[in-house]
Design an enzyme around this catalytic site. Structure first.
Site, PDB file in Angstrom:
ATOM      1  N   LYS A  61      -0.152  11.582   5.216  1.00 21.24           N
ATOM      2  CA  LYS A  61       0.267  10.559   6.179  1.00 21.24           C
ATOM      3  C   LYS A  61       0.819   9.329   5.472  1.00 21.24           C
ATOM      4  O   LYS A  61       1.852   8.776   5.843  1.00 21.24           O
ATOM      5  CB  LYS A  61      -0.927  10.197   7.065  1.00 21.24           C
ATOM      6  N   LYS A  63       0.834  -1.210   0.000  1.00 20.17           N
ATOM      7  CA  LYS A  63       0.000   0.000   0.000  1.00 20.17           C
ATOM      8  C   LYS A  63       0.869   1.260   0.000  1.00 20.17           C
ATOM      9  O   LYS A  63       0.526   2.257  -0.650  1.00 20.17           O
ATOM     10  CB  LYS A  63      -0.927   0.003   1.219  1.00 20.17           C
TER      11      LYS A  63
END
Length: 290
Positions: free
Chosen positions: A236, A168
């Site tokens: 983030k 990811k």
């Protein structure tokens, strides 16, 4: 299966609803009661606490914003309440180290875990066409497959605990870089007076074609930045990607640049906008702010 679903936001809400559609008994919990009521309207159940959502669950799923949220909820609220034979699937995007630590702690109680972050955005969650990258044991993956099949169309077991999060991280580097280049192309086409919509259609039909043009060109051209995936969250995620690259001894120069550009969008006060707001920054840097 009986599923406890924690985190019913932009992604988690439609994912939980799709599990209901697939015939699972889903009980949801979320800090916002409105999100829980939407699940109830879709045929799911409501839980006032995390413990109530997971106590009788065969499978527990979390879709939360960041690593500290997963640590707090998983270790502080799910672990004490879960059945010993439950399967815990974290579909949040967090640090790989967080997934590994959670997996080891749960394993000590005999509870199997998977880290299974997703890609595909809000529309992918709604349409159940997400790409799901899964880390953990093959046995746990096999057990989870009927649940994951209700959520996505590309589902791959990519390695041991934490591997899903590593994939990811790579995904988020590629997505941010692609958005940035599409944004630059839009500003370039617009500045030179060509038909921007026609230009993007041509780009989308050739080697430059990509999902950002296919799915987001219309909203980018209209300068609509309602969040499907917020700048704050992508900021983030890019931080995670740079951390993973550093730990692996890998150089990601373009990834580092796009991470700085995303940080700049956030610093301008646009953290709550969709990540396609990179277009606003390119326009500002080019002196073409609308």
């Amino acid at each position: 299966m009986r599923i406890g679903f924690i985190g019913l936001g932009i992604m988690g809400g439609p994912m939980a609803a799709n599990l209901v559609k697939a015939g699972h008994a889903v009980t949801g919990h979320n800090r916002s009661r409105a999100a829980v009521q939407r699940l109830v309207a879709a045929g799911g159940g409501a839980a006032s606490t995390v413990a109530d959502a997971v106590r009788d669950a065969d499978v527990i799923i979390t879709m939360l914003p960041d690593s500290p949220d997963v640590e707090q909820v998983a270790l502080g609220e799910i672990l004490p309440a879960a059945q010993p034979d439950a399967l815990y699937i974290d579909m949040s995007t967090v640090r790989p180290q967080t997934s590994v630590a959670v997996a080891h702690t749960f394993a000590a109680r005999g509870i199997r875990t998977l880290d299974a972050p997703v890609s595909g955005g809000e529309q992918g969650a709604i349409d159940a066409t997400l790409s799901i990258m899964v880390g953990g044991s093959p046995e746990a993956f096999g057990r989870a497959r009927p649940v994951l099949d209700a959520l996505g169309t590309t589902i791959e077991h990519v390695g041991p605990d934490g591997a899903g999060q590593t994939v990811k991280a790579a995904n988020q580097l590629v997505v941010a870089g692609t958005i940035e280049l599409v944004a630059e192309a839009i500003v370039l086409l617009d500045a030179t007076g060509v038909d921007v919509e026609a230009g993007l259609r041509v780009l989308g039909g050739g080697l430059a074609g990509n999902r950002i043009i296919d799915r987001r060109a219309e909203s980018m051209l209209a300068r609509r930045y309602e969040p499907g995936f917020r700048v704050d969250l992508h900021h983030k995620d890019l931080g995670i990607g740079l951390e993973v690259a550093r730990d692996a001894g890998v150089v990601v120069p373009l990834g580092a640049v796009v991470a700085q550009l995303m940080a700049a969008v956030r610093a301008r006060g646009d953290g709550a906008l969709d990540h396609t707001a990179l277009l606003k920054l390119v326009e500002a840097l080019s002196g073409r702010t609308r």
